[in-house]
Write an enzyme that holds these catalytic residues in place. Structure first.
Site, short mmCIF file in Angstrom:
data_model
loop_
_atom_site.label_atom_id
_atom_site.label_comp_id
_atom_site.label_asym_id
_atom_site.label_seq_id
_atom_site.Cartn_x
_atom_site.Cartn_y
_atom_site.Cartn_z
N ASP A 162 33.02 26.72 54.91
CA ASP A 162 32.39 28.04 54.98
C ASP A 162 30.95 27.93 54.46
OD1 ASP A 162 31.95 30.64 55.46
OD2 ASP A 162 33.47 31.42 54.08
N HIS B 219 37.88 36.64 50.84
CA HIS B 219 36.69 37.45 51.09
C HIS B 219 37.00 38.93 50.92
CE1 HIS B 219 34.93 33.93 53.60
NE2 HIS B 219 34.86 33.73 52.31
N PHE B 220 36.00 39.66 50.44
CA PHE B 220 36.26 41.07 50.14
C PHE B 220 34.98 41.87 50.06
CE2 PHE B 220 35.72 38.88 46.07
CZ PHE B 220 34.73 39.66 45.49
N GLU C 127 33.92 44.97 47.46
CA GLU C 127 34.45 45.63 46.26
C GLU C 127 33.43 46.62 45.73
OE1 GLU C 127 36.89 43.35 43.30
OE2 GLU C 127 35.19 43.80 41.99
N HIS D 137 27.01 30.25 47.55
CA HIS D 137 27.67 29.30 46.64
C HIS D 137 28.32 28.11 47.36
CE1 HIS D 137 30.83 32.77 46.41
NE2 HIS D 137 31.20 31.95 47.37
N SER E 94 38.51 37.83 39.87
CA SER E 94 39.65 37.95 40.78
C SER E 94 39.94 39.43 40.94
CB SER E 94 40.85 37.22 40.18
OG SER E 94 41.08 37.68 38.88
N MET E 95 40.81 39.76 41.90
CA MET E 95 41.06 41.15 42.21
C MET E 95 41.60 41.90 40.98
SD MET E 95 42.98 42.34 45.59
CE MET E 95 44.02 40.96 45.29
N HIS F 239 30.62 29.96 40.00
CA HIS F 239 30.58 30.87 41.16
C HIS F 239 31.67 31.93 41.15
CE1 HIS F 239 34.11 29.05 42.90
NE2 HIS F 239 33.91 29.56 44.09
N GLY F 240 32.63 31.83 40.24
CA GLY F 240 33.71 32.83 40.25
C GLY F 240 34.71 32.52 39.17
#
Lengths: 483, 136
Positions: free
Chosen positions: A98, A206-207, A209, A331, A382-383, A406-407
């Site tokens: 990606d 992917h989202f 938010e 990222h 995270s969600m 990055h997360g």
């Protein structure tokens, strides 16, 4: 399997796997992690993959691994590696399928309290305006000539077509356009996939938010970014869709032959690479840049769609429903940059896979308004958990090739997550906490459950203590749209 | 002859065992569709013929699965009947595949790519064995 005793402790947040660990390593591996996070990753193959990455020809400095690291394929997620330009190599697998997967953050003046009664209809409007899910086509379909312009011009194309403002483009990494992109280097199949996916979210992690700015840690930087405590913000997380996946697949296949031609021996076929100044290396770089520009346009068109959704759900109901761009960062990317390595200024190709560029104050690459504070860095959680806004630091320029995490980083497999969490039960739990959820697939939702990820606060605390980013604001989710 | 999902922190990993090359590719395809939760529509079937080549068996496996992913995305088609012939000739592996299937009614997840991560087809006493990692 690499054990903790194989690592040298540099500080509470830095560890090193010395070059002597394995004879084919060309540079050491430096890991930014607390002891606890490190213990967690010794259970999977992240560190082994980092050691494999350290065998790429032409590496300089160290291979770096961020605290959100986890096992990937070939190169670990959270990895950063810089190769000498132009005689070092470029590795498509060290950038990922990606290409230019990234995050955009939009800020607003909308107070959470005034928007709260309309959040459910806002979630529905976002779901309706932003195509998401498996096999779903984009908001915009283009012909071949238009796709060429998208791949060459990136966000500038979106500006000309009315999908972007000048501020959006200015506040995008590289101005939303990588020079040297050549759409003739991407295959007909990649083009075919890309033509129908402009402005689509996709699926997986992917989202889109909607968040509330929950806490401010650096009032001045937050003010410069237009972030106010209690106001809404929006994150868009996606990448180059099928076009980018196809570019990477095509070149990983081509490079299987290139490594034989250039006599490069590697421990994993996913790490295949070619010299940056070889025909294969130049072609991939030009194709990767085309895919990266496509991804900038994809997030820009989605931002346009998000604005339409905000207008539909909130115009006339809140004082000012407009959204301004804070920043857009990649990222998963390979970039030619200047960095100081062992006291020498070198031109290098920085591979970041699941790692964010985090340039410090004074960097010429930043828009004028951010040169004083450093580059905004967006760290989605995270969600259902917090996300963070950070800025790059002078330290990140010296110690991590201007990069940070990055997360949150996965800690549990998708299989395990599906076994331990039911998608519909998770949605109910999130809704009961006031988070409005729209999801295309319940098993897909379960795979992204918060317990499948590390604690994002701990990851951010680690990069902050290590000095490779500084906290600006924390965001709390109030509505999520997932493919 | 079988496939099973195995643990991988971020992506999907599939272990495949089969007595010969053609059934290895068939099982890998069935496993990939199962991971993605692919459901076929109950309508008259469609068919495809594929001719693919690669310098090694691993490369042929990746090419075949990539082709199926492409047909999923571009034509919305998936397959549940496989008639495959795999042979090595002239320094290359060749696949002749006749596929039968139907339009896709639904999928749970999107597979971005078939990776080459540590990919190796091993000959074991129980037949051919490999582990595939998919980027999702």
């Amino acid at each position: 399997m690499i054990r903790l005793q194989d690592l040298v402790r540099i500080s509470d947040t830095e560890w090193e796997i010395p070059r002597s660990y394995r004879s084919d390593m060309r540079v050491p591996v430096r890991i930014f992690a607390t002891r606890r996070l490190l213990e967690e990753v010794t259970r999977d193959k992240s560190l082994e993959q980092a050691v494999n990455a350290a065998t790429l020809p032409g590496l300089v400095g160290r291979v770096l691994v961020m605290p959100d690291m986890h096992q990937g394929y070939g190169f670990p997620i959270g990895g950063v590696a810089a190769t000498r330009y132009p005689d070092g190599v470029i590795s498509p697998g060290a950038i990922g399928y990606d290409i230019n997967c990234g995050v955009r953050l939009l800020g607003s003046q909308i107070e959470y309290e005034e928007a709260e009664p309309y959040l459910d209809s806002l979630a529905s409007a976002l779901d309706a305006h932003c195509p998401s899910g498996v096999g779903v086509k984009g908001a915009v379909r283009v012909e071949d000539a238009e796709l060429n312009r998208i791949c060459r011009e990136g966000a500038q194309w979106a500006l000309k077509k009315g999908y972007a403002t000048e501020m959006d483009v200015r506040r995008t990494e590289e101005g939303g356009r990588l020079d040297g992109a050549d759409p003739t280097k991407i295959s007909p199949r990649a083009r075919e996939r890309g033509r129908v996916q402009v402005g689509s979210l996709g699926a997986g992690n992917h989202f889109i938010e909607v968040d509330m700015v929950d806490e401010i840690f650096d009032p001045h930087a937050a003010e410069v970014m237009g972030l106010r405590r209690g106001a809404l913000a929006v994150q868009i997380h996606c990448g180059s869709r099928g076009l980018g996946h196809q570019v990477c697949s095509d070149y990983v296949r081509t490079f299987q032959g290139a490594v034989r031609r250039y006599g490069i021996r590697l421990p994993d076929r996913e790490l295949v690479c070619a010299p940056l100044d070889s025909p294969e290396g130049r072609d991939y770089l030009a194709a990767m840049r085309a895919a990266a520009n496509f991804a900038f346009v994809n997030r820009q068109v989605l931002a346009h769609q998000v604005r339409l959704a905000f207008e539909q759900a909130l115009a006339g109901k809140v004082r000012n429903w407009h959204l301004h761009q804070v920043y857009d960062i990649a990222h998963n990317m390979g970039k030619i940059e200047w960095h100081e390595v062992d006291g020498k200024r070198l031109r290098v190709c920085v591979h970041r896979k699941g790692a964010t560029r985090a340039f410090g104050p004074g960097s010429r690459e930043l828009p004028p308004e951010y040169r004083e504070i450093g580059q905004p860095v967006i760290i989605p959680g995270s969600m259902g958990t917090a996300s963070w806004v950070l800025v790059g630091t002078a330290e990140s320029m010296v110690r991590s090739f201007g990069s940070t995490c990055h997360g949150a980083g996965r800690v549990m497999s998708r299989r395990q997550a599906k076994k331990s969490v039911r998608g519909d039960a998770l949605r109910e739990r999130l809704e009961s906490r006031g988070i409005h959820v729209r999801a295309g697939s319940m098993p897909g939702l379960a795979e992204e459950a918060p317990q499948a990820y590390k604690d994002v606060d701990e990851v951010v605390e680690t990069v902050s203590r290590a000095g490779i980013a500084r906290k600006v604001a924390r965001l709390r989710p109030v509505a999520v749209v997932k493919g | 002859m079988s496939y099973r999902e195995i643990e991988h922190t971020a992506d999907w990993a599939l272990e495949v065992t089969a007595p010969d090359e053609a059934s290895l590719l068939t099982e890998a395809a069935r496993g990939m569709y199962a991971l993605a939760g692919t459901r076929l529509a109950p309508v008259p079937s469609l068919s495809r013929r594929l001719e693919l080549s690669a310098p090694d068996l691993e490369g042929l496996l990746v090419r075949f699965l990539e082709e199926l992913l492409y047909l999923s995305e571009s034509e919305g088609a998936a397959f549940d009947a496989f008639s495959l012939r795999v042979e090595f000739a002239g320094d290359e592996w060749h696949l002749h595949a006749d596929l039968g299937g139907a339009p896709i009614e639904g999928m749970n997840k999107e597979i971005k790519a078939v990776t080459w991560h540590n990919l190796r087809v091993r000959r074991t006493p129980r037949g051919l064995h490999t582990v595939l990692v998919f980027d999702v």
